[in-house]
Design a protein around this motif. Structure first.
Motif, short mmCIF file in Angstrom:
data_model
loop_
_atom_site.label_atom_id
_atom_site.label_comp_id
_atom_site.label_asym_id
_atom_site.label_seq_id
_atom_site.Cartn_x
_atom_site.Cartn_y
_atom_site.Cartn_z
N GLU A 1 -4.10 -10.19 -8.80
CA GLU A 1 -4.01 -8.77 -9.11
C GLU A 1 -5.38 -8.17 -9.43
OE1 GLU A 1 -0.93 -8.22 -12.01
OE2 GLU A 1 0.53 -9.28 -10.78
N CYS A 2 -6.39 -8.63 -8.71
CA CYS A 2 -7.73 -8.07 -8.88
C CYS A 2 -7.92 -6.83 -8.00
CB CYS A 2 -8.79 -9.11 -8.55
SG CYS A 2 -8.85 -9.56 -6.79
N TYR A 3 -7.09 -6.71 -6.98
CA TYR A 3 -7.08 -5.59 -6.04
C TYR A 3 -8.38 -5.45 -5.25
CZ TYR A 3 -3.14 -4.73 -9.05
OH TYR A 3 -2.01 -4.88 -9.78
N SER A 4 -9.12 -6.54 -5.15
CA SER A 4 -10.34 -6.50 -4.34
C SER A 4 -10.00 -6.19 -2.89
CB SER A 4 -11.08 -7.84 -4.42
OG SER A 4 -11.54 -8.05 -5.71
N CYS A 5 -8.91 -6.76 -2.38
CA CYS A 5 -8.51 -6.52 -1.00
C CYS A 5 -8.12 -5.06 -0.79
CB CYS A 5 -7.37 -7.44 -0.60
SG CYS A 5 -5.86 -7.23 -1.58
N VAL A 6 -7.44 -4.48 -1.77
CA VAL A 6 -7.01 -3.09 -1.67
C VAL A 6 -8.23 -2.18 -1.58
CG1 VAL A 6 -5.78 -1.23 -2.86
CG2 VAL A 6 -4.89 -3.55 -2.94
N LYS A 7 -9.20 -2.45 -2.43
CA LYS A 7 -10.39 -1.61 -2.48
C LYS A 7 -11.30 -1.84 -1.27
CE LYS A 7 -10.16 -2.01 -7.45
NZ LYS A 7 -10.74 -2.70 -8.59
N ALA A 8 -11.29 -3.03 -0.72
CA ALA A 8 -12.19 -3.35 0.39
C ALA A 8 -11.65 -2.93 1.75
CB ALA A 8 -12.48 -4.85 0.41
N CYS A 9 -10.36 -2.73 1.89
CA CYS A 9 -9.75 -2.45 3.19
C CYS A 9 -10.22 -1.10 3.74
CB CYS A 9 -8.23 -2.47 3.09
SG CYS A 9 -7.42 -2.13 4.67
N PRO A 10 -10.94 -1.10 4.87
CA PRO A 10 -11.42 0.16 5.42
C PRO A 10 -10.31 1.02 6.02
CG PRO A 10 -12.05 -1.66 6.85
CD PRO A 10 -11.40 -2.26 5.63
N GLN A 11 -9.16 0.42 6.34
CA GLN A 11 -8.06 1.16 6.93
C GLN A 11 -7.04 1.64 5.89
OE1 GLN A 11 -8.35 1.93 10.05
NE2 GLN A 11 -10.18 0.66 10.16
N HIS A 12 -7.25 1.30 4.62
CA HIS A 12 -6.29 1.61 3.53
C HIS A 12 -4.91 1.10 3.88
CE1 HIS A 12 -9.49 3.98 1.84
NE2 HIS A 12 -9.56 4.66 2.96
N ALA A 13 -4.88 -0.12 4.42
CA ALA A 13 -3.62 -0.72 4.87
C ALA A 13 -2.96 -1.58 3.81
CB ALA A 13 -3.89 -1.56 6.12
N ILE A 14 -3.62 -1.79 2.68
CA ILE A 14 -3.07 -2.67 1.65
C ILE A 14 -2.68 -1.83 0.43
CG2 ILE A 14 -3.48 -4.70 0.22
CD1 ILE A 14 -5.62 -5.53 2.26
N ASP A 15 -1.46 -2.06 -0.05
CA ASP A 15 -0.95 -1.35 -1.21
C ASP A 15 -0.53 -2.35 -2.27
OD1 ASP A 15 -1.22 1.36 -1.04
OD2 ASP A 15 0.73 1.73 -0.17
N VAL A 16 -0.11 -1.83 -3.39
CA VAL A 16 0.28 -2.64 -4.54
C VAL A 16 1.75 -2.37 -4.85
CG1 VAL A 16 -0.19 -3.05 -6.97
CG2 VAL A 16 -2.06 -2.46 -5.44
N ARG A 17 2.52 -3.41 -5.02
CA ARG A 17 3.90 -3.24 -5.46
C ARG A 17 3.89 -3.06 -6.97
NH1 ARG A 17 6.67 -4.50 -1.00
NH2 ARG A 17 6.13 -6.41 0.08
N GLY A 18 4.46 -1.97 -7.42
CA GLY A 18 4.47 -1.69 -8.85
C GLY A 18 5.58 -2.44 -9.57
N TYR A 19 5.30 -2.90 -10.78
CA TYR A 19 6.33 -3.51 -11.61
C TYR A 19 7.28 -2.43 -12.10
CZ TYR A 19 3.49 -7.73 -11.76
OH TYR A 19 2.79 -8.85 -11.42
N ALA A 20 8.49 -2.81 -12.47
CA ALA A 20 9.53 -1.84 -12.84
C ALA A 20 9.12 -0.94 -14.00
CB ALA A 20 10.81 -2.58 -13.18
N ASP A 21 8.34 -1.44 -14.95
CA ASP A 21 7.94 -0.60 -16.08
C ASP A 21 6.81 0.35 -15.73
OD1 ASP A 21 6.07 -2.61 -15.78
OD2 ASP A 21 5.77 -2.88 -17.93
N PHE A 22 6.13 0.10 -14.62
CA PHE A 22 4.97 0.90 -14.24
C PHE A 22 5.32 1.87 -13.11
CE2 PHE A 22 0.84 1.08 -11.87
CZ PHE A 22 0.17 1.85 -12.81
N ALA A 23 5.99 1.39 -12.09
CA ALA A 23 6.41 2.21 -10.95
C ALA A 23 7.86 1.85 -10.65
CB ALA A 23 5.52 1.95 -9.75
#
Length: 151
Positions: A44-66
């Motif tokens: 859960e460092c989200y390095s991949c999310v931040k590095a993706c030039p196509q914005h193709a990677i998202d994060v699944r939110g936990y029930a208490d957060f999303a």
């Protein structure tokens, strides 16, 4: 909040594979698209999310957060020097967070060998090696002693 890939956005560039510290982002050999092979081991460092030039990677939110599994959009805006997070709730509410990108130049962090060997007496304190000097502060903040706790 483990990551997942939108296959229709991914172009298989491999930026996420190169940056993932837990080595769980892989490129599918047939479809040439990235995927998370083991979401349970995501740091859960989200390095991949931040590095993706196509914005193709998202994060699944936990029930208490999303609630109810809604995704959380993360966007790295290099030109603005910001990381933006956007959460859309089921009832239509939207929460947005923006933080400055706080990265240090490559090679600017001193390696451990450049520091003196820690004193053995330091093992009995709550401080880490070379604190507070390495943080360039006179002293670390402390909590006042509690009247209820007798040590």
């Amino acid at each position: 909040m483990p990551t997942f890939v939108y296959m229709t956005r991914c172009d298989g560039c491999g930026e996420c594979v190169d940056i993932c510290p837990s080595d769980i982002m892989h490129i599918d050999r047939t479809y040439r698209r990235a995927y998370n092979i083991e979401p349970n081991f995501c740091w859960e460092c989200y390095s991949c999310v931040k590095a993706c030039p196509q914005h193709a990677i998202d994060v699944r939110g936990y029930a208490d957060f999303a609630p109810l599994g809604h995704s959380v959009r993360v966007l790295r805006e290099e030109e603005k020097g910001m990381i933006s997070w956007k959460i859309k709730y089921r009832d239509g509410r939207v929460k947005e967070f923006r933080f400055p990108i706080r990265t240090t130049p490559w090679g600017s962090i001193r390696p451990p060998a450049d520091y003196t060997v820690p004193d053995a007496a330091g093992l009995g304190t709550a401080l880490l090696a070379h604190e507070p000097e390495a943080l360039e502060v006179d002293a670390l903040p402390t909590l006042p002693p509690s009247r209820n706790n007798k040590v």
